[in-house]
Design an enzyme around this catalytic site. Sequence first.
Site, mmCIF file in Angstrom:
data_model
loop_
_atom_site.group_PDB
_atom_site.id
_atom_site.type_symbol
_atom_site.label_atom_id
_atom_site.label_comp_id
_atom_site.label_asym_id
_atom_site.label_seq_id
_atom_site.Cartn_x
_atom_site.Cartn_y
_atom_site.Cartn_z
ATOM 1 N N GLU A 201 -6.142 16.286 -8.651
ATOM 2 C CA GLU A 201 -6.862 16.687 -9.857
ATOM 3 C C GLU A 201 -8.344 16.930 -9.583
ATOM 4 O OE1 GLU A 201 -5.807 15.673 -14.381
ATOM 5 O OE2 GLU A 201 -6.790 14.020 -13.342
ATOM 6 N N LYS B 72 1.678 11.479 -10.140
ATOM 7 C CA LYS B 72 0.791 10.595 -10.895
ATOM 8 C C LYS B 72 1.568 9.359 -11.329
ATOM 9 C CE LYS B 72 -2.782 13.423 -13.067
ATOM 10 N NZ LYS B 72 -3.341 13.824 -14.374
ATOM 11 N N HIS C 144 -4.226 17.181 -24.170
ATOM 12 C CA HIS C 144 -4.118 15.752 -23.894
ATOM 13 C C HIS C 144 -5.375 14.955 -24.234
ATOM 14 C CE1 HIS C 144 -0.477 17.007 -21.965
ATOM 15 N NE2 HIS C 144 -0.205 15.807 -21.531
ATOM 16 N N HIS D 250 -4.192 11.935 -26.247
ATOM 17 C CA HIS D 250 -4.248 10.551 -25.780
ATOM 18 C C HIS D 250 -5.049 9.672 -26.740
ATOM 19 C CE1 HIS D 250 -3.299 11.368 -21.242
ATOM 20 N NE2 HIS D 250 -2.221 11.320 -21.995
ATOM 21 N N ARG E 80 0.812 -1.220 0.000
ATOM 22 C CA ARG E 80 0.000 0.000 0.000
ATOM 23 C C ARG E 80 0.848 1.273 0.000
ATOM 24 N NH1 ARG E 80 -2.906 -3.464 3.499
ATOM 25 N NH2 ARG E 80 -4.868 -4.136 2.555
ATOM 26 N N LYS F 234 4.441 23.267 -12.998
ATOM 27 C CA LYS F 234 3.719 22.075 -12.557
ATOM 28 C C LYS F 234 3.716 21.978 -11.036
ATOM 29 C CE LYS F 234 2.915 17.252 -13.562
ATOM 30 N NZ LYS F 234 3.245 16.081 -14.401
ATOM 31 N N ARG G 208 -5.650 21.292 -11.292
ATOM 32 C CA ARG G 208 -4.658 20.446 -11.964
ATOM 33 C C ARG G 208 -5.103 20.010 -13.349
ATOM 34 N NH1 ARG G 208 -0.924 15.768 -9.229
ATOM 35 N NH2 ARG G 208 0.036 15.020 -11.137
ATOM 36 N N ASN H 147 -3.706 19.150 -18.492
ATOM 37 C CA ASN H 147 -4.107 18.260 -19.574
ATOM 38 C C ASN H 147 -4.365 19.006 -20.882
ATOM 39 O OD1 ASN H 147 -4.181 15.649 -18.192
ATOM 40 N ND2 ASN H 147 -5.844 16.519 -17.000
ATOM 41 N N HIS I 14 4.384 10.705 -27.455
ATOM 42 C CA HIS I 14 3.402 11.412 -26.647
ATOM 43 C C HIS I 14 3.409 12.908 -26.950
ATOM 44 C CE1 HIS I 14 1.045 12.609 -23.129
ATOM 45 N NE2 HIS I 14 2.007 13.446 -22.807
ATOM 46 N N GLU J 222 5.652 19.436 -23.933
ATOM 47 C CA GLU J 222 5.102 19.686 -22.601
ATOM 48 C C GLU J 222 5.631 21.001 -22.028
ATOM 49 O OE1 GLU J 222 2.806 18.186 -20.965
ATOM 50 O OE2 GLU J 222 2.562 16.225 -21.904
#
Length: 363
Positions: free
Chosen positions: A241, A148, A252, A256, A126, A231, A245, A249, A268, A190
């Site tokens: 998010e 992330k 994106h 994506h 965990r 960031k 946040r 994206n 990417h 980015e």
Amino acid sequence: MSQGGMPWPGERARVPVGAAYDVVIGHDLLGAVGELLPPTAARALLVHTGRLPGVVAAVRESLVGKGIRVVDGLVPDAEAAKTIEVAARLWEVLGRESFTRTDVVVGVGGGTVTDLAGWVAAAWLRGVGFINVPTTVLAMVDAAVGGKTGINTAEGKNLVGAFHEPLGVVCDLDVLGGLPEVDFAAGMAEVIKAGFIDDPLILEIIEADPGAARRVGSQTVELIERAVAMKARVVSADLREAGLREILNYGHTLGHAIEQHAAYAMRHGEAVSIGMVFAAELAHRSGLIDDVLLQRHRDVLGSAGLPTRYADASLEELLVAMSRDKKTRGSTLRFVVLEGLAQPTRLIGPSSELLSAAYAGLG
């Protein structure tokens, strides 16, 4: 200052999220990776692809120098690393080697490696500590920063994952020297994104010297540091998010979808570049931005050698993938767009006519 109290060489951006960690940016930093280890650590799983043996050896030496027993976690290259099968194999290694909650995972590589290493660490017992050593521009400014972690499924990219913050991130710019220009530029997509949504000086630097977006040079530290700092500010305010946040994206949602349609054969950053132009088309056709800002997207991204047009799939094909995007709520698509330079907002539920017109603008 590192956790061990050692002054870091080079530039440094501190990311004050939860248990605050350092993002260290500079040269000749690999030998100091061990400084980020918690004093209780006895073992480290070193996740890498085997493509950068010199970098991996330097990181291993730094860890061993701190009395750590290093276990290799060799994984496939690129998106092939981000599967449940690869993650399960690494968990088996952690089990065999009796890794406990005080031990660590270290990811050395591009964004796929750091995403995978973080997810493996987040799920084991965990949550165990992990350190990112990104070796591409994309990983330095995006994947390795912000907590992330995740893997892909057949249904989409990064749909399985967790928020799990690293102990630290080491961005040694020396490792970028051998990066092909096309990969360097893809990572800079980015950085350019950060310029459009938050820090226009990034755009000005690249407009004055487009070569800065294609190869390591005198501007590299500042560009990467500015993108990381942006960031850091956003993540600090919204780790999970819940709102702000989401602006990260930008480009994106379509990006994506293009990646998935291309079976991840497209880089990417290249897909995100197209996605940013699409978002700019949506904003322009919605009356949010003017012709100048729309064209600035094409000019800056194009000067970096990034694609700004796309016609390899129908909009209907891409909408299937976009419907599974993490920002989608029910059947309602959500896009991050601009209402001015460095003024991101959300476009919720655009009409099919607007989507079609914006997509036609990419042709």
